[in-house]
Scaffold this motif. Structure first.
Motif, PDB file in Angstrom:
ATOM      1  N   GLY A 265      -3.864   0.116  -8.348  1.00 34.83           N
ATOM      2  CA  GLY A 265      -2.450  -0.890  -8.578  1.00 34.83           C
ATOM      3  C   GLY A 265      -1.291  -0.896  -8.662  1.00 34.83           C
ATOM      4  O   GLY A 265       0.125  -1.480  -8.426  1.00 34.83           O
ATOM      5  N   PHE A 266      -1.127   0.882  -8.684  1.00 33.09           N
ATOM      6  CA  PHE A 266       0.190   0.904  -8.576  1.00 33.09           C
ATOM      7  C   PHE A 266       0.304   1.983  -7.902  1.00 33.09           C
ATOM      8  O   PHE A 266      -0.056   3.019  -6.947  1.00 33.09           O
TER       9      PHE A 266
ATOM     10  N   SER B 219     -17.670  -8.396  -2.923  1.00 31.71           N
ATOM     11  CA  SER B 219     -16.404  -7.972  -4.366  1.00 31.71           C
ATOM     12  C   SER B 219     -17.087  -7.851  -5.340  1.00 31.71           C
ATOM     13  O   SER B 219     -18.129  -8.680  -5.987  1.00 31.71           O
TER      14      SER B 219
ATOM     15  N   ALA C 109     -14.812  -3.284   2.031  1.00 30.31           N
ATOM     16  CA  ALA C 109     -14.513  -3.917   3.333  1.00 30.31           C
ATOM     17  C   ALA C 109     -13.841  -3.032   4.156  1.00 30.31           C
ATOM     18  O   ALA C 109     -13.087  -1.844   4.111  1.00 30.31           O
TER      19      ALA C 109
ATOM     20  N   MET D 108     -11.437  -6.205  -1.280  1.00 27.86           N
ATOM     21  CA  MET D 108     -10.432  -7.062  -1.029  1.00 27.86           C
ATOM     22  C   MET D 108     -10.297  -7.241   0.832  1.00 27.86           C
ATOM     23  O   MET D 108      -9.880  -6.620   1.258  1.00 27.86           O
TER      24      MET D 108
ATOM     25  N   ASN E 110     -16.325  -7.350   5.516  1.00 32.61           N
ATOM     26  CA  ASN E 110     -15.295  -8.295   3.884  1.00 32.61           C
ATOM     27  C   ASN E 110     -15.642  -7.115   2.835  1.00 32.61           C
ATOM     28  O   ASN E 110     -15.356  -7.580   1.692  1.00 32.61           O
TER      29      ASN E 110
ATOM     30  N   ALA F 196      -5.766  -5.749 -11.414  1.00 30.59           N
ATOM     31  CA  ALA F 196      -5.665  -7.011 -11.082  1.00 30.59           C
ATOM     32  C   ALA F 196      -5.501  -8.501 -11.926  1.00 30.59           C
ATOM     33  O   ALA F 196      -5.054  -9.056 -11.537  1.00 30.59           O
TER      34      ALA F 196
ATOM     35  N   TYR G 251      -5.471  -8.504  -4.867  1.00 26.13           N
ATOM     36  CA  TYR G 251      -6.213  -8.347  -6.017  1.00 26.13           C
ATOM     37  C   TYR G 251      -7.453  -9.401  -5.651  1.00 26.13           C
ATOM     38  O   TYR G 251      -6.788 -10.439  -5.636  1.00 26.13           O
ATOM     39  N   ASP G 252      -8.355  -9.314  -5.304  1.00 23.27           N
ATOM     40  CA  ASP G 252      -9.681 -10.849  -4.804  1.00 23.27           C
ATOM     41  C   ASP G 252      -9.062 -11.461  -6.202  1.00 23.27           C
ATOM     42  O   ASP G 252     -10.534 -10.412  -7.626  1.00 23.27           O
ATOM     43  N   LEU G 253      -9.815 -12.284  -7.530  1.00 21.40           N
ATOM     44  CA  LEU G 253      -9.321 -13.767  -8.546  1.00 21.40           C
ATOM     45  C   LEU G 253     -10.538 -14.687  -8.081  1.00 21.40           C
ATOM     46  O   LEU G 253     -10.804 -14.910  -9.325  1.00 21.40           O
TER      47      LEU G 253
ATOM     48  N   ALA H 208      -0.291  -4.493  -4.260  1.00 28.10           N
ATOM     49  CA  ALA H 208      -1.715  -4.438  -4.154  1.00 28.10           C
ATOM     50  C   ALA H 208      -2.391  -5.934  -4.684  1.00 28.10           C
ATOM     51  O   ALA H 208      -1.968  -6.712  -5.329  1.00 28.10           O
TER      52      ALA H 208
END
Lengths: 532, 193, 364
Positions: free
Chosen positions: C201-202, C322, C328, B76, C319, A243, B171-173, B169
């Protein structure tokens, strides 16, 4: 190793200018004596071996049959994690440091370690590291449960709160190991008796010298990686968090850059021990001394360029897979040389089979089996089928249990008479050996089968097809585990009673340590011996 | 220990301790080194090519399938999808497409899209001229947006690669928006809000 | 000792349906067989080397015993021999590396695929999205809690069964795009020789071309937290025609589900349905009895969310929250499922709020 011929100026020195040990607890708290510190390391590692062993038995008891019987999956994960951490950092490494403390000064003819006060420190911070680590078992959320390899983000974003204590513990153990390594290098390089040239040093000293350099090279990297974790968890950085622009795969690269040399840190001193024991009981000099040294050095160097073979399934480009496959396979060459040399040492020797030799022989056979499965794992395409299965578990337990642990037991039996002054009880030693040998094989051999058949590692419950071999492994684990009580009994008995040991102890033994009386006096080689 | 010996030991200890500290630093140096390595080899499908492209000619002898996938990691809650699942382009040809995002929650949020390319071998050849992933994306509660992506495939792309998948992807920041990045900044176009 | 052995034997004989498979699966693809052959080749090379080395070693052990009057010789090095046993293993290794590299190149084949599926690892389930078909579903463990806790007999596919298996056509190149939602997982089907890490992420890719229809089972192979051992993979390989049929069935089902969402449900209907949803989607963390795991996962029983305002309750399920493990569930659960599980949590597990929520009021 050169034949050692010494005159013994140290026999009378005791009453000249040295005192014996202080009395009471203070002796152990403030001691700077390498023998005291060596004993403390060994006792500490034995305690850790028992604690880690109990965890292993909890794991094996849960895996005895399919279904969840004894523990919850989360606790099971805590057990696998703590078992790994304790065995690696608490049992195997301190045991080797303990042996180094006891034997290296005596083998190179030095009066003590080069830095005795630091030696005291590097031991005494260790129990605190493990108290911190073990205390996490009682914290809310439980102990670390992300495996001893603690892959991010399971060990960062998704970790229990105790991860901070784990990081702190790892920092302390790292500091202890680095201090120990510096001390060992300084002792070996600067404290050798006159005439003890580098290429005359016993192999145990050589392997430890190389291991110490490995420790200095990689323990700080481990400290670095846990520090990055700490920053990610508490200070909002994103080293391993996609992130924020980080990368979880980076964690694995840095970890294994430490982790692979770490594997050799746990086996090189074992090579040294075996290279001491086999010549003694073969009554023949070690075959290919020089090539043994070169082999150890090249294994150590290669260990820096093979780390990604732990990560073949992570999605590397083809070129990366090929490079790491070739580099890993290359390690088989120096390792093979070592095994061939041990066998050649026995060939046309005059063999006897006392307990240390039995452990050494089991080491050669079982470590080689672990080496073969290691070679199979190096083959990248096949690794896609082996990776993270019980085949891997079988592999690294074969190199660590009948490898590292057996070598430590062999070393203990081999040098115990020198430490305690009592001859070994051979019958008890042999009972311990055979129980351990049978137990180890029943435990770990079936793991190859379930792994190949498709059982992933680190699971608390499994499909029915894996049931038979798992219950077999569990039975073996209990045999192996309880047979260690024989070992403890043996050692305690040997400290208390036993036939008086001679200075030579073993007929074929060579080296400076056998020139001092048994038990070794509190101070040895205050005046350096002359080695011709 | 003789005095000379002691001096030697001291020097050695200083050297070894320095080596240990240097290796600690090296552990951290592995982070930027890894990025350089990824940039050259495309390791892990990281995609660094950003900004105006220097592509001279369009290779009309073949087409490449560019496929877009989206992932909403962790918790997210946004709706996030490509407008086009896949498109065929000539290597060297500029192409614009867009992604749709909607914040269905009852509060304002900030998101960051993280790109990844597979096969990783293709990563160095996929060039993003302009991408929503360069910036963080804020969205009011219930709001939605079309986010543009302008890219070009380098004509030097190896012949055997016929499909390139570009994954984002998201992401929640929202909670991390004030945290500045302490590690070398890879998202060059990133705006700190 | 003898006792231990008899005990061991009796215990080993106990589990009924186990088998004694000791080798790798040959698998059902050209590639998996290639890998199997490579595995066997390396294995036999190791066996030959092992027999030679251990042969000499045991010969020495039996022949050169002191008790038999053996006297040690004095030689301790021989450059020729040492060079020979350095060079020969090197040659053997090169001989191993050549076929291994060839197989590796086959695995990295990047030709265009017929079907493309995005595989996403979640704690602790898999999500499959068919990129060209608009099919998207989660695949959860289907083994009952009772079987795991030994309160019911274990079925033959214990821990290797899911509610929604992945379906792929035979004889087509299927490309998997593998990623993860939270932590690293790894997607492995032994019969395909496909194992690839799913990294948050990948994205990674792998592919398979299965010749014969059948059902193939695998598991997650990267430690991913508590229920790592409970997120199996089941792949149904269907003939081309059956696969097309399945695709159209999926579309029909999707329409039917959309229709269901506008219906009104009674409290009992929702609670009954919700129990099933809860056990699949929630019980892993919050536990079947709703007590959670202190320090890790909060309890549902008496929770301020499950007994507070119903809108907040629905919101947190849709949701997520986080920064926590609470996912979610927007994409995982249908409106009916969400309504059911919310109603269930509020009126079961020791809670008795008494209200309910209808699917048609849940807007995604």
């Amino acid at each position: 190793m050169a034949t050692v011929d010494v005159d013994l100026p140290h026999v009378k020195e005791e009453d000249q200018h040295h005192h014996g040990p202080a009395k009471g607890l203070g002796r152990w708290l403030y001691t700077t004596n390498h023998k005291d510190i060596g004993s403390m390391y060994l006792i500490f590692s034995l305690c850790m071996f028992m604690i880690g062993g109990i965890m292993a038995l909890i794991i094996r008891a849960e895996l005895f049959q399919p279904g969840l019987q004894l523990v919850e999956p989360n606790f099971f994960n805590q057990m696998t994690t703590m078992h790994g951490l304790i065995m690696v950092f608490g049992a195997v490494m301190p045991a080797f440091v303990g042996l180094a403390n006891w034997m290296i000064p005596m083998q190179v003819g030095a009066p003590d370690m080069a830095l005795p006060r630091m030696n005291n420190w590097s031991f005494w911070i260790l129990p605190f590291a493990f108290l911190i680590l073990l205390s996490s078992l009682f914290m809310p959320g439980g102990a670390p449960n992300f495996g001893w390899t603690f892959y991010a983000p399971l060990s960062t974003t998704y970790a229990p709160e105790s991860v901070t204590f784990f990081i702190f513990g790892v920092h302390i153990m790292g500091a202890s190991s680095i201090m120990g390594a510096i001390n060992i290098i300084a002792t070996i390089l600067n404290m050798r008796a006159p005439g003890m040239t580098l290429l005359r040093m016993p192999l145990f000293v050589w392997t430890w010298l190389i291991t110490a350099f490995l420790l200095i090279a990689v323990m700080p990297v481990l400290a670095g990686v846990v520090t990055m974790m700490l920053m990610d968890i508490h200070f909002g950085t994103s080293f391993f968090n996609a992130a924020g622009g980080g990368d979880p795969v980076l964690f694995q690269h840095v970890f294994w850059f430490f982790g692979h040399p770490e594997v050799y840190i746990m086996i090189l001193p074992a090579f040294g021990i075996i290279s001491e024991i086999i010549p003694t009981f073969a009554r023949k000099r070690l075959f290919g001394y020089a090539s043994m040294v070169y082999a150890v050095a090249s294994i150590a160097l290669l260990s820096f360029v093979v780390w990604a073979h732990h990560m073949f399934t992570v999605g590397m480009p083809l070129v990366g897979e090929v490079f790491f496959m070739f580099a890993t396979m290359l390690i088989a060459v120096p390792t093979g040389v070592k095994v061939f040399n041990w066998v050649a040492t026995m060939f046309r020797g005059s063999l006897t089979f006392e307990t240390p030799m039995l452990f050494a022989l089991a080491f050669v056979v079982l470590f080689t089996i672990g080496g073969f499965s290691g070679l199979m794992l190096a083959i990248a395409p096949a690794d896609f089928q082996y990776h993270d299965t019980y085949f891997v578990v079988a592999h690294f337990h074969y190199v660590l249990v009948p490898g590292a642990i057996f070598s430590i037991m062999a070393a203990t039996y081999y040098w115990l008479p020198k430490w305690t002054g009592h001859q070994l009880n051979e019958t008890m030693g042999k009972i311990h050996f055979w129980l351990s040998f049978v137990g180890v094989n029943i435990t770990f051999f079936p793991m190859h089968f379930v792994g190949l058949a498709g059982m992933p590692r680190r699971i608390p419950d499994y499909a029915l097809q894996f049931a038979d071999f798992n219950s077999m492994a569990s039975v073996g684990a209990f045999i192996f585990g309880f047979s260690q009580l024989v070992f403890i009994y043996n050692v305690i008995q040997n400290v208390r009673v036993g036939e008086k040991a001679t200075a030579q102890v073993w007929e074929g033994a060579q080296g400076l340590e056998w020139t001092v009386p048994s038990p070794a006096p509190y101070h040895t080689f205050s005046t350096p011996p002359k080695v011709d | 220990m003789t005095e000379q010996n002691e001096k030697q030991t001291k020097r050695l200890v200083v050297r070894l301790a320095t080596a240990a500290i240097a290796m600690f630093g090296f552990g951290f140096a592995l982070v930027p080194l890894y990025d350089v390595f990824c940039e050259i080899t495309g390791l892990n499908g990281k995609n660094f090519n950003q900004g105006p492209a220097k592509v001279s000619s369009v290779d009309r002898s073949r087409t490449v399938k560019i496929q877009f996938v989206t992932v909403n990691p962790a918790s997210m809650p946004w709706e996030f999808k490509p407008n086009e699942r896949s498109i065929r382009v000539f290597p060297g040809q500029d192409r614009q497409t867009a992604f749709y995002a909607r914040n269905p929650t009852a509060h304002w949020m900030v998101a960051q899209a993280v790109p990844s390319v597979t096969p990783s071998e293709a990563a160095p050849y996929l060039h993003k001229v302009n991408c929503f992933c360069f910036d963080r994306q804020p969205l009011e509660a219930g709001a939605d947006i079309e986010m543009p992506l302008l890219f070009v495939v380098d004509p030097k792309l190896p012949e055997h690669i016929s499909t390139i998948t570009l994954s984002y992807a998201l992401y929640d920041l929202t909670e991390k928006q004030n945290v500045t990045h302490t590690i070398p900044n890879k998202n060059k176009g990133q705006v700190t809000l | 000792m003898t006792k231990a052995i008899t005990l061991a034997i009796s215990l080993i004989a106990a589990p009924a349906s186990a088998d004694w498979q000791i080798n790798m699966n040959q698998g059902v693809t050209a590639l998996s067989r290639e890998i199997f052959d490579l595995h066997m080749l390396i294995f036999w090379i190791c066996v030959v080397i092992g027999v030679a080395v251990f042969g000499v070693m045991f010969y020495s052990i039996f022949k050169f015993r002191k008790s038999k009057g053996a006297v040690a010789e004095h030689w301790h090095e021989n450059t020729t021999v040492e060079v020979v046993w350095t060079v020969i293993p090197s040659i053997i290794l090169i001989a191993m590396a050549i076929p291994a590299t060839a197989t590796l190149m086959d695995m990295y084949d990047t030709s265009e695929a017929d079907v493309e599926i995005q595989v996403t690892g979640h704690q602790w389930k898999w999500r499959y999205q068919y990129l060209d078909e608009d099919i998207d579903f989660f695949s959860n463990l289907a083994t009952s809690r009772q079987e795991i806790t030994n309160e019911a007999a274990k079925n033959p596919n214990y821990l290797l069964e899911v509610d929604n298996p992945l379906v792929i056509p035979a004889n087509k190149k299927v490309r998997f795009l593998i990623t993860a939602n939270d932590v690293i997982h790894s997607w492995w089907v032994p019969h395909f020789a496909v194992k690839k890490d799913a990294i948050p992420g990948f994205i990674n890719e792998s592919w398979v071309k299965v010749e014969e229809p059948g059902v193939y089972r695998g598991q997650c192979t990267e430690l991913c937290g508590k229920d790592h051992g409970f997120m199996p993979i089941v792949v149904e390989v269907k003939s081309e025609a059956d696969y097309q049929q399945w695709v159209s069935d999926q579309r029909a089902m999707k329409l039917a589900m959309a229709g269901e969402a506008s219906k009104e449900f009674s409290m009992n209907e929702l609670v009954a349905k919700g129990e099933g949803v809860y056990n699949t989607a929630c019980a892993g963390c919050h536990q079947p009895n709703g007590q959670g795991i202190p320090g890790a996962f909060p309890a549902i029983t008496g929770s301020t969310i499950a007994t507070g305002a119903i809108d907040t309750h629905v919101d947190i399920i849709i949701n997520g929250k986080s920064g926590t493990a609470m996912q979610a569930f927007r994409e995982q659960l249908s409106a009916v499922d969400i309504a059911a599980v919310v109603t269930y949590q509020r009126n079961a597990l020791g809670n008795s709020v008494g209200d309910l929520v209808q699917p048609n009021t849940i807007k995604n």
